[in-house]
Write a protein that holds these residues in place. Structure first.
Motif, PDB file in Angstrom:
ATOM      1  N   MET A   1       1.040  -0.669   0.326  1.00 49.85           N
ATOM      2  CA  MET A   1       0.073  -0.088   0.034  1.00 49.85           C
ATOM      3  C   MET A   1       0.943   1.177  -0.095  1.00 49.85           C
ATOM      4  N   ASP A   2       1.620   1.321  -1.213  1.00 55.20           N
ATOM      5  CA  ASP A   2       2.604   2.659  -0.928  1.00 55.20           C
ATOM      6  C   ASP A   2       1.834   4.094  -1.585  1.00 55.20           C
ATOM      7  N   GLY A   3       1.891   4.717  -0.469  1.00 62.07           N
ATOM      8  CA  GLY A   3       1.928   5.951  -0.422  1.00 62.07           C
ATOM      9  C   GLY A   3       0.618   6.162   0.721  1.00 62.07           C
ATOM     10  N   ALA A   4       0.357   5.443   1.374  1.00 59.83           N
ATOM     11  CA  ALA A   4      -1.374   4.861   1.825  1.00 59.83           C
ATOM     12  C   ALA A   4       0.139   5.799   3.765  1.00 59.83           C
ATOM     13  N   GLY A   5      -1.839   6.671   4.402  1.00 54.72           N
ATOM     14  CA  GLY A   5      -1.412   6.950   5.319  1.00 54.72           C
ATOM     15  C   GLY A   5      -1.527   6.522   6.570  1.00 54.72           C
ATOM     16  N   THR A   6      -1.424   6.760   7.159  1.00 55.07           N
ATOM     17  CA  THR A   6      -1.174   5.731   9.165  1.00 55.07           C
ATOM     18  C   THR A   6      -2.478   5.601   9.441  1.00 55.07           C
ATOM     19  N   LEU A   7      -3.391   6.194   9.242  1.00 53.99           N
ATOM     20  CA  LEU A   7      -4.851   5.797   9.730  1.00 53.99           C
ATOM     21  C   LEU A   7      -5.377   4.843   8.745  1.00 53.99           C
ATOM     22  N   ARG A   8      -4.700   4.458   7.635  1.00 53.54           N
ATOM     23  CA  ARG A   8      -5.550   3.552   6.581  1.00 53.54           C
ATOM     24  C   ARG A   8      -4.589   2.384   6.457  1.00 53.54           C
ATOM     25  N   ILE A   9      -3.657   1.984   7.019  1.00 53.88           N
ATOM     26  CA  ILE A   9      -2.100   1.066   7.348  1.00 53.88           C
ATOM     27  C   ILE A   9      -3.346   0.273   8.616  1.00 53.88           C
ATOM     28  N   LEU A  10      -3.111   0.882   9.606  1.00 53.95           N
ATOM     29  CA  LEU A  10      -4.169   0.777  10.857  1.00 53.95           C
ATOM     30  C   LEU A  10      -5.553   0.140  10.070  1.00 53.95           C
ATOM     31  N   PHE A  11      -6.242   0.578   9.582  1.00 57.60           N
ATOM     32  CA  PHE A  11      -7.977   0.191   9.363  1.00 57.60           C
ATOM     33  C   PHE A  11      -7.342  -0.788   8.044  1.00 57.60           C
ATOM     34  N   GLN A  12      -6.764  -1.073   7.068  1.00 58.57           N
ATOM     35  CA  GLN A  12      -6.953  -2.008   5.940  1.00 58.57           C
ATOM     36  C   GLN A  12      -5.901  -3.255   6.632  1.00 58.57           C
ATOM     37  N   ILE A  13      -4.403  -3.129   7.396  1.00 57.59           N
ATOM     38  CA  ILE A  13      -4.215  -3.428   7.800  1.00 57.59           C
ATOM     39  C   ILE A  13      -3.446  -4.312   8.941  1.00 57.59           C
ATOM     40  N   VAL A  14      -3.967  -3.276   9.961  1.00 52.61           N
ATOM     41  CA  VAL A  14      -3.157  -3.628  11.636  1.00 52.61           C
ATOM     42  C   VAL A  14      -4.854  -4.342  11.956  1.00 52.61           C
ATOM     43  N   ARG A  15      -5.843  -3.666  11.687  1.00 50.09           N
ATOM     44  CA  ARG A  15      -6.979  -4.202  12.670  1.00 50.09           C
ATOM     45  C   ARG A  15      -7.612  -5.215  11.863  1.00 50.09           C
ATOM     46  N   PRO A  16      -8.225  -5.391  11.014  1.00 46.47           N
ATOM     47  CA  PRO A  16      -8.062  -7.203  10.483  1.00 46.47           C
ATOM     48  C   PRO A  16      -7.498  -8.264  11.021  1.00 46.47           C
ATOM     49  N   LEU A  17      -5.821  -8.345  10.993  1.00 45.88           N
ATOM     50  CA  LEU A  17      -4.897  -9.832  11.544  1.00 45.88           C
ATOM     51  C   LEU A  17      -5.282  -9.072  12.216  1.00 45.88           C
ATOM     52  N   ALA A  18      -5.534  -8.108  13.336  1.00 45.43           N
ATOM     53  CA  ALA A  18      -5.935  -8.280  15.107  1.00 45.43           C
ATOM     54  C   ALA A  18      -7.103  -8.384  15.176  1.00 45.43           C
ATOM     55  N   GLY A  19      -7.682  -8.228  14.783  1.00 44.01           N
ATOM     56  CA  GLY A  19      -9.631  -8.971  14.854  1.00 44.01           C
ATOM     57  C   GLY A  19      -9.347 -10.242  15.226  1.00 44.01           C
ATOM     58  N   PRO A  20      -8.901 -11.410  15.041  1.00 44.38           N
ATOM     59  CA  PRO A  20      -9.047 -12.735  15.348  1.00 44.38           C
ATOM     60  C   PRO A  20      -8.135 -12.768  16.581  1.00 44.38           C
ATOM     61  N   VAL A  21      -7.656 -12.711  17.171  1.00 49.28           N
ATOM     62  CA  VAL A  21      -6.473 -12.347  18.701  1.00 49.28           C
ATOM     63  C   VAL A  21      -7.349 -11.337  19.620  1.00 49.28           C
ATOM     64  N   ILE A  22      -8.148  -9.878  19.087  1.00 46.00           N
ATOM     65  CA  ILE A  22      -8.580  -9.813  20.089  1.00 46.00           C
ATOM     66  C   ILE A  22     -10.575 -10.283  20.251  1.00 46.00           C
ATOM     67  N   GLY A  23     -10.459 -10.654  19.364  1.00 48.11           N
ATOM     68  CA  GLY A  23     -11.658 -11.661  20.055  1.00 48.11           C
ATOM     69  C   GLY A  23     -11.869 -12.506  20.749  1.00 48.11           C
ATOM     70  N   SER A  24     -10.195 -13.495  20.539  1.00 52.84           N
ATOM     71  CA  SER A  24      -9.960 -14.210  21.247  1.00 52.84           C
ATOM     72  C   SER A  24      -9.317 -14.554  22.716  1.00 52.84           C
ATOM     73  N   VAL A  25      -9.048 -12.778  23.125  1.00 53.74           N
ATOM     74  CA  VAL A  25      -8.831 -12.469  23.995  1.00 53.74           C
ATOM     75  C   VAL A  25      -9.752 -12.320  25.040  1.00 53.74           C
ATOM     76  N   ALA A  26     -10.937 -11.385  24.102  1.00 51.71           N
ATOM     77  CA  ALA A  26     -11.789 -11.159  25.132  1.00 51.71           C
ATOM     78  C   ALA A  26     -12.911 -11.997  25.510  1.00 51.71           C
ATOM     79  N   ALA A  27     -12.138 -13.483  24.590  1.00 52.74           N
ATOM     80  CA  ALA A  27     -13.736 -14.855  25.304  1.00 52.74           C
ATOM     81  C   ALA A  27     -12.789 -15.314  26.019  1.00 52.74           C
ATOM     82  N   PHE A  28     -11.225 -15.218  26.665  1.00 51.58           N
ATOM     83  CA  PHE A  28     -10.366 -15.572  27.614  1.00 51.58           C
ATOM     84  C   PHE A  28     -10.670 -14.926  28.900  1.00 51.58           C
ATOM     85  N   THR A  29     -11.049 -13.729  28.748  1.00 57.49           N
ATOM     86  CA  THR A  29     -11.423 -12.683  29.355  1.00 57.49           C
ATOM     87  C   THR A  29     -12.875 -12.970  29.703  1.00 57.49           C
ATOM     88  N   LEU A  30     -13.944 -13.052  29.205  1.00 56.31           N
ATOM     89  CA  LEU A  30     -14.900 -12.914  29.864  1.00 56.31           C
ATOM     90  C   LEU A  30     -15.142 -14.735  30.316  1.00 56.31           C
TER      91      LEU A  30
END
Length: 107
Positions: A1-30
């Motif tokens: 993603m050449d030329g993408a800003g910080t927010l675009r990288i966060l929402f289009q790359i990092v968030r989809p990759l972190a979704g399963p981890v956040i879900g599993s940590v939330a389930a374990f904590t609950l």
């Protein structure tokens, strides 16, 4: 993603990759918070703020419950926390499996 800003990288790359981890940590904590019997029984003195397992134990140990409840009815009350954990895990199983596979070594 050449030329993408910080927010675009966060929402289009990092968030989809972190979704399963956040879900599993939330389930374990609950589940851990749900089953924290010792904390709910000893440190929380207000009955309105008590977690479910200590409140259920207090209700089941009362004289009114023990005088009319059969052992089968008591078993049903004890299955409520187990059923809630099973429902939670079935709803978050997809996220847990994706988090486990995401951390595996691929080759």
């Amino acid at each position: 993603m050449d030329g993408a800003g910080t927010l675009r990288i966060l929402f289009q790359i990092v968030r989809p990759l972190a979704g399963p981890v956040i879900g599993s940590v939330a389930a374990f904590t609950l589940i851990n918070c749900w089953n924290e019997y010792l904390f709910g029984a000893t440190l929380i003195s207000d009955g309105a703020k008590r977690t479910f397992p200590p409140a259920l134990q207090q209700y089941m140990s009362s004289y009114a419950f023990s005088s009319y409840a059969s052992p089968g009815m008591q078993a049903v009350f004890l299955l409520i926390p187990i059923f809630a954990a099973i429902v939670l895990l079935s709803l978050t199983q997809r996220h847990l499996a994706a988090a486990y596979q995401g951390g595996a070594v691929k080759g």
